[in-house]
Scaffold this motif. Structure first.
Motif, PDB file in Angstrom:
ATOM      1  N   MET A   1      22.146 -16.779 -12.635  1.00 30.29           N
ATOM      2  CA  MET A   1      20.761 -17.101 -12.310  1.00 30.29           C
ATOM      3  C   MET A   1      19.939 -15.824 -12.195  1.00 30.29           C
ATOM      4  O   MET A   1      20.488 -14.732 -12.071  1.00 30.29           O
ATOM      5  CB  MET A   1      20.720 -17.859 -10.985  1.00 30.29           C
ATOM      6  N   ILE A   2      18.624 -16.016 -12.219  1.00 33.85           N
ATOM      7  CA  ILE A   2      17.733 -14.872 -12.005  1.00 33.85           C
ATOM      8  C   ILE A   2      17.472 -14.777 -10.498  1.00 33.85           C
ATOM      9  O   ILE A   2      17.067 -15.759  -9.879  1.00 33.85           O
ATOM     10  CB  ILE A   2      16.426 -15.038 -12.796  1.00 33.85           C
ATOM     11  N   VAL A   3      17.751 -13.617  -9.948  1.00 35.43           N
ATOM     12  CA  VAL A   3      17.636 -13.459  -8.497  1.00 35.43           C
ATOM     13  C   VAL A   3      16.316 -12.756  -8.157  1.00 35.43           C
ATOM     14  O   VAL A   3      15.947 -11.765  -8.794  1.00 35.43           O
ATOM     15  CB  VAL A   3      18.845 -12.660  -7.941  1.00 35.43           C
ATOM     16  N   ALA A   4      15.650 -13.307  -7.160  1.00 38.54           N
ATOM     17  CA  ALA A   4      14.357 -12.745  -6.748  1.00 38.54           C
ATOM     18  C   ALA A   4      14.246 -12.769  -5.231  1.00 38.54           C
ATOM     19  O   ALA A   4      15.047 -13.426  -4.564  1.00 38.54           O
ATOM     20  CB  ALA A   4      13.231 -13.571  -7.362  1.00 38.54           C
ATOM     21  N   GLU A   5      13.275 -12.037  -4.704  1.00 39.06           N
ATOM     22  CA  GLU A   5      12.992 -12.121  -3.261  1.00 39.06           C
ATOM     23  C   GLU A   5      11.487 -12.122  -3.035  1.00 39.06           C
ATOM     24  O   GLU A   5      10.738 -11.541  -3.824  1.00 39.06           O
ATOM     25  CB  GLU A   5      13.674 -10.980  -2.486  1.00 39.06           C
ATOM     26  N   ARG A   6      11.093 -12.773  -1.958  1.00 36.20           N
ATOM     27  CA  ARG A   6       9.665 -12.873  -1.680  1.00 36.20           C
ATOM     28  C   ARG A   6       9.039 -11.501  -1.485  1.00 36.20           C
ATOM     29  O   ARG A   6       9.632 -10.622  -0.886  1.00 36.20           O
ATOM     30  CB  ARG A   6       9.427 -13.727  -0.424  1.00 36.20           C
ATOM     31  N   LYS A   7       7.837 -11.341  -1.988  1.00 35.73           N
ATOM     32  CA  LYS A   7       7.102 -10.108  -1.754  1.00 35.73           C
ATOM     33  C   LYS A   7       6.655 -10.065  -0.287  1.00 35.73           C
ATOM     34  O   LYS A   7       6.536 -11.121   0.342  1.00 35.73           O
ATOM     35  CB  LYS A   7       5.843 -10.082  -2.631  1.00 35.73           C
ATOM     36  N   PRO A   8       6.375  -8.860   0.228  1.00 38.92           N
ATOM     37  CA  PRO A   8       5.844  -8.814   1.599  1.00 38.92           C
ATOM     38  C   PRO A   8       4.540  -9.614   1.675  1.00 38.92           C
ATOM     39  O   PRO A   8       3.731  -9.576   0.749  1.00 38.92           O
ATOM     40  CB  PRO A   8       5.568  -7.319   1.817  1.00 38.92           C
ATOM     41  N   ILE A   9       4.381 -10.341   2.789  1.00 36.47           N
ATOM     42  CA  ILE A   9       3.195 -11.197   2.965  1.00 36.47           C
ATOM     43  C   ILE A   9       1.897 -10.393   2.777  1.00 36.47           C
ATOM     44  O   ILE A   9       0.949 -10.852   2.157  1.00 36.47           O
ATOM     45  CB  ILE A   9       3.207 -11.847   4.378  1.00 36.47           C
ATOM     46  N   GLU A  10       1.907  -9.175   3.283  1.00 36.87           N
ATOM     47  CA  GLU A  10       0.703  -8.342   3.201  1.00 36.87           C
ATOM     48  C   GLU A  10       0.256  -8.156   1.750  1.00 36.87           C
ATOM     49  O   GLU A  10      -0.932  -8.196   1.440  1.00 36.87           O
ATOM     50  CB  GLU A  10       1.036  -6.981   3.828  1.00 36.87           C
ATOM     51  N   GLU A  11       1.240  -7.940   0.873  1.00 31.01           N
ATOM     52  CA  GLU A  11       0.918  -7.753  -0.542  1.00 31.01           C
ATOM     53  C   GLU A  11       0.334  -9.039  -1.134  1.00 31.01           C
ATOM     54  O   GLU A  11      -0.644  -8.993  -1.886  1.00 31.01           O
ATOM     55  CB  GLU A  11       2.193  -7.344  -1.299  1.00 31.01           C
ATOM     56  N   ILE A  12       0.920 -10.160  -0.750  1.00 29.68           N
ATOM     57  CA  ILE A  12       0.439 -11.449  -1.276  1.00 29.68           C
ATOM     58  C   ILE A  12      -0.974 -11.733  -0.752  1.00 29.68           C
ATOM     59  O   ILE A  12      -1.849 -12.173  -1.493  1.00 29.68           O
ATOM     60  CB  ILE A  12       1.414 -12.594  -0.908  1.00 29.68           C
ATOM     61  N   ILE A  13      -1.194 -11.423   0.537  1.00 29.90           N
ATOM     62  CA  ILE A  13      -2.533 -11.625   1.117  1.00 29.90           C
ATOM     63  C   ILE A  13      -3.549 -10.795   0.333  1.00 29.90           C
ATOM     64  O   ILE A  13      -4.639 -11.248   0.011  1.00 29.90           O
ATOM     65  CB  ILE A  13      -2.558 -11.251   2.622  1.00 29.90           C
ATOM     66  N   GLY A  14      -3.133  -9.566  -0.022  1.00 30.83           N
ATOM     67  CA  GLY A  14      -4.020  -8.679  -0.784  1.00 30.83           C
ATOM     68  C   GLY A  14      -4.491  -9.300  -2.088  1.00 30.83           C
ATOM     69  O   GLY A  14      -5.643  -9.130  -2.496  1.00 30.83           O
ATOM     70  N   PHE A  15      -3.628 -10.057  -2.742  1.00 35.75           N
ATOM     71  CA  PHE A  15      -3.993 -10.694  -4.021  1.00 35.75           C
ATOM     72  C   PHE A  15      -5.107 -11.720  -3.860  1.00 35.75           C
ATOM     73  O   PHE A  15      -5.928 -11.897  -4.749  1.00 35.75           O
ATOM     74  CB  PHE A  15      -2.783 -11.435  -4.619  1.00 35.75           C
ATOM     75  N   VAL A  16      -5.077 -12.442  -2.730  1.00 32.39           N
ATOM     76  CA  VAL A  16      -5.970 -13.604  -2.603  1.00 32.39           C
ATOM     77  C   VAL A  16      -6.957 -13.472  -1.436  1.00 32.39           C
ATOM     78  O   VAL A  16      -7.546 -14.466  -1.018  1.00 32.39           O
ATOM     79  CB  VAL A  16      -5.137 -14.907  -2.442  1.00 32.39           C
ATOM     80  N   GLN A  17      -7.138 -12.249  -0.940  1.00 30.46           N
ATOM     81  CA  GLN A  17      -7.936 -12.103   0.279  1.00 30.46           C
ATOM     82  C   GLN A  17      -9.371 -12.598   0.149  1.00 30.46           C
ATOM     83  O   GLN A  17      -9.985 -12.980   1.145  1.00 30.46           O
ATOM     84  CB  GLN A  17      -7.905 -10.667   0.769  1.00 30.46           C
ATOM     85  N   ASN A  18      -9.907 -12.592  -1.059  1.00 28.67           N
ATOM     86  CA  ASN A  18     -11.287 -13.057  -1.219  1.00 28.67           C
ATOM     87  C   ASN A  18     -11.388 -14.504  -1.702  1.00 28.67           C
ATOM     88  O   ASN A  18     -12.460 -14.961  -2.059  1.00 28.67           O
ATOM     89  CB  ASN A  18     -12.041 -12.136  -2.191  1.00 28.67           C
ATOM     90  N   CYS A  19     -10.259 -15.183  -1.728  1.00 24.37           N
ATOM     91  CA  CYS A  19     -10.252 -16.564  -2.240  1.00 24.37           C
ATOM     92  C   CYS A  19     -10.433 -17.569  -1.107  1.00 24.37           C
ATOM     93  O   CYS A  19     -10.140 -17.287   0.055  1.00 24.37           O
ATOM     94  CB  CYS A  19      -8.923 -16.869  -2.933  1.00 24.37           C
ATOM     95  N   LYS A  20     -10.908 -18.744  -1.504  1.00 21.11           N
ATOM     96  CA  LYS A  20     -11.053 -19.843  -0.526  1.00 21.11           C
ATOM     97  C   LYS A  20     -10.161 -21.024  -0.890  1.00 21.11           C
ATOM     98  O   LYS A  20      -9.895 -21.897  -0.082  1.00 21.11           O
ATOM     99  CB  LYS A  20     -12.511 -20.310  -0.471  1.00 21.11           C
ATOM    100  N   LYS A  21      -9.711 -21.022  -2.126  1.00 24.49           N
ATOM    101  CA  LYS A  21      -8.941 -22.178  -2.606  1.00 24.49           C
ATOM    102  C   LYS A  21      -7.890 -21.685  -3.595  1.00 24.49           C
ATOM    103  O   LYS A  21      -8.247 -21.167  -4.661  1.00 24.49           O
ATOM    104  CB  LYS A  21      -9.921 -23.137  -3.296  1.00 24.49           C
ATOM    105  N   ILE A  22      -6.646 -21.809  -3.242  1.00 23.54           N
ATOM    106  CA  ILE A  22      -5.596 -21.312  -4.144  1.00 23.54           C
ATOM    107  C   ILE A  22      -4.482 -22.345  -4.352  1.00 23.54           C
ATOM    108  O   ILE A  22      -4.348 -23.296  -3.592  1.00 23.54           O
ATOM    109  CB  ILE A  22      -4.965 -19.981  -3.639  1.00 23.54           C
TER     110      ILE A  22
END
Lengths: 222, 93
Positions: free
Chosen positions: A1-22
Motif C-alpha cells: 500500500m501507499i503509506v502516508a501521514e497527516r500533515k501538521p494541522i497548522e500547515e493545513i490551516i494555512g492552506f484554507v485560512q481565508n476560506c469560508k466553505k471547504i
C-alpha cells in the motif's frame, strides 16, 4: 500500500485560512488502512479545523466526503455535482489522488492533507515500513524476496557494503542490513550458491531516472 | 472531538483497570488514542490538558466520584474552553 501521514494541522490551516466553505475528501484505499486519510480521519480533521477557526472567531463550513478511490476517474466524478460550491478542497489521498483530483477539477484549488511517504507494509498495528520503490524491473527473484533497492540505503545490487555490522546498517543501528537478510534467507532456502551470481548493472531508465512513467495496456484500452 | 466542538470544557475517558479489561487491550489502545487526541487539541489551541484518561473499575463507585471531582477541579482551574467562549460570542451576536 501507499503509506502516508497527516500533515501538521497548522500547515493545513494555512492552506484554507481565508476560506469560508471547504470540502474535505478522503480516500477509502491505502490511506484508510494507514489511518491517514479515510472516513474517520476526514471527520477528525473537519472537527479540528472547525474548532481552530471557531477559536479565531471565524466560521468554516465543511463538507466531508470519502471516495472509494481518488486515483480512478469514475470515483472522482462523484464530486462533479457539488465541488463548485466550495472555495477549496483538502484531499487526504496520497499524492497521486490529490493530483488526479486537481487535474479533473481545474477551477477549484486542491490542497494535500497528508504527506505521502512510501510504498510499504504494515509490520504491526501502527508500524509501517518501506518495501518497494517501483524501479520497474523487479529483482526479488534473485534476492530471496528481499528488495535491496528499497531496503538497502545504498541500493546495492551486490552487497553488503563495508558498513554492515552485526546485521545492521551503518546509517541507523535499528535498520536491518538488507543484504544480511538476503544472505540469511538464501541460506534457509538452500540457495546460497545464487549469491555468487552477480546481479548485472541495472537499467535505471525504468525508474525515476527515465522521467515520469506511464503504462499502456492496449488490450484493456477502449 | 465532538464534545469539544460542542463546547465541552473538559472530557475524561473512563476505561477499565489495566489488565482487567473485558476487551483485553481495549483500554490500553484507548489510552494511546487519548494521547494522540491530546496532541491534536494542543495543535489547534484548545489544550490537550482538557482531555484525560482514567482507569476505574466498574464496581469502584468511590473512585469514580473522586475522579469526577478531580476533573471538575482541573477544568474549573483551566476556565472555559476557547470553543465554548466562541460559541457564546456567536450566540450573543
Amino acid at each position: 500500500m501507499i503509506v502516508a501521514e497527516r500533515k501538521p494541522i497548522e500547515e493545513i490551516i494555512g492552506f484554507v485560512q481565508n476560506c469560508k466553505k471547504i470540502l474535505i475528501v478522503g480516500c477509502n484505499e491505502c490511506v484508510t488502512v494507514c489511518y491517514a486519510g479515510g472516513k474517520k480521519e476526514v471527520g477528525i480533521l473537519a472537527s479540528a479545523l472547525t474548532m481552530a477557526f471557531m477559536k479565531e472567531g471565524k466560521e468554516l463550513e465543511i463538507k466531508e466526503v470519502t471516495l472509494e478511490r481518488q486515483c480512478d476517474p469514475e470515483y472522482l466524478e462523484e464530486l462533479r455535482g457539488f465541488i463548485d460550491e466550495y472555495e477549496a478542497v483538502i484531499s487526504l489521498a496520497c499524492g497521486a489522488g490529490v493530483q488526479f483530483l486537481a487535474e479533473k477539477y481545474l477551477e477549484t484549488p486542491v490542497f494535500p492533507g497528508v504527506n505521502t511517504l512510501f510504498m510499504g507494509v504494515t509490520e504491526e498495528r501502527g508500524v509501517w515500513s518501506e518495501r518497494c520503490q517501483g524501479c520497474g524491473q523487479c529483482i526479488l527473484g534473485q534476492t530471496a524476496g528481499i528488495c535491496p533497492i528499497s531496503r538497502c540505503a545504498k541500493r546495492l545490487l551486490n552487497g553488503p557494503c563495508g558498513g554492515s555490522t552485526k546485521g545492521k546498517c551503518e546509517i541507523n543501528p535499528e535498520l536491518d542490513c538488507a543484504w544480511q537478510l538476503i544472505i540469511e534467507r538464501l541460506k534457509k532456502l538452500e540457495r546460497l550458491d545464487d549469491y555468487e551470481t552477480l546481479i548485472p548493472i541495472k537499467d535505471w531508465s525504468t525508474e525515476r531516472a527515465g522521467g515520469p512513467r506511464k503504462l499502456v495496456r492496449e488490450d484493456l484500452q477502449q | 472531538m465532538e464534545a469539544f466542538q460542542k463546547g465541552a470544557d473538559g472530557v475524561y475517558v473512563a476505561g477499565c483497570l489495566e489488565g482487567e479489561c473485558h476487551y483485553l487491550t481495549g483500554n490500553l489502545r484507548a489510552k494511546k488514542r487519548v494521547e494522540y487526541t491530546k496532541k491534536l487539541l494542543d495543535e489547534i489551541g484548545v489544550g490537550g490538558e482538557r482531555l484525560e484518561m482514567y482507569n476505574i473499575a466498574a464496581s469502584d463507585g468511590p473512585r469514580f466520584a473522586e475522579v469526577a471531582r478531580e476533573m471538575h477541579e482541573k477544568i474549573k482551574a483551566l476556565g472555559p474552553s476557547p470553543i465554548r467562549e466562541a460559541l457564546h460570542k456567536k450566540k450573543a451576536a
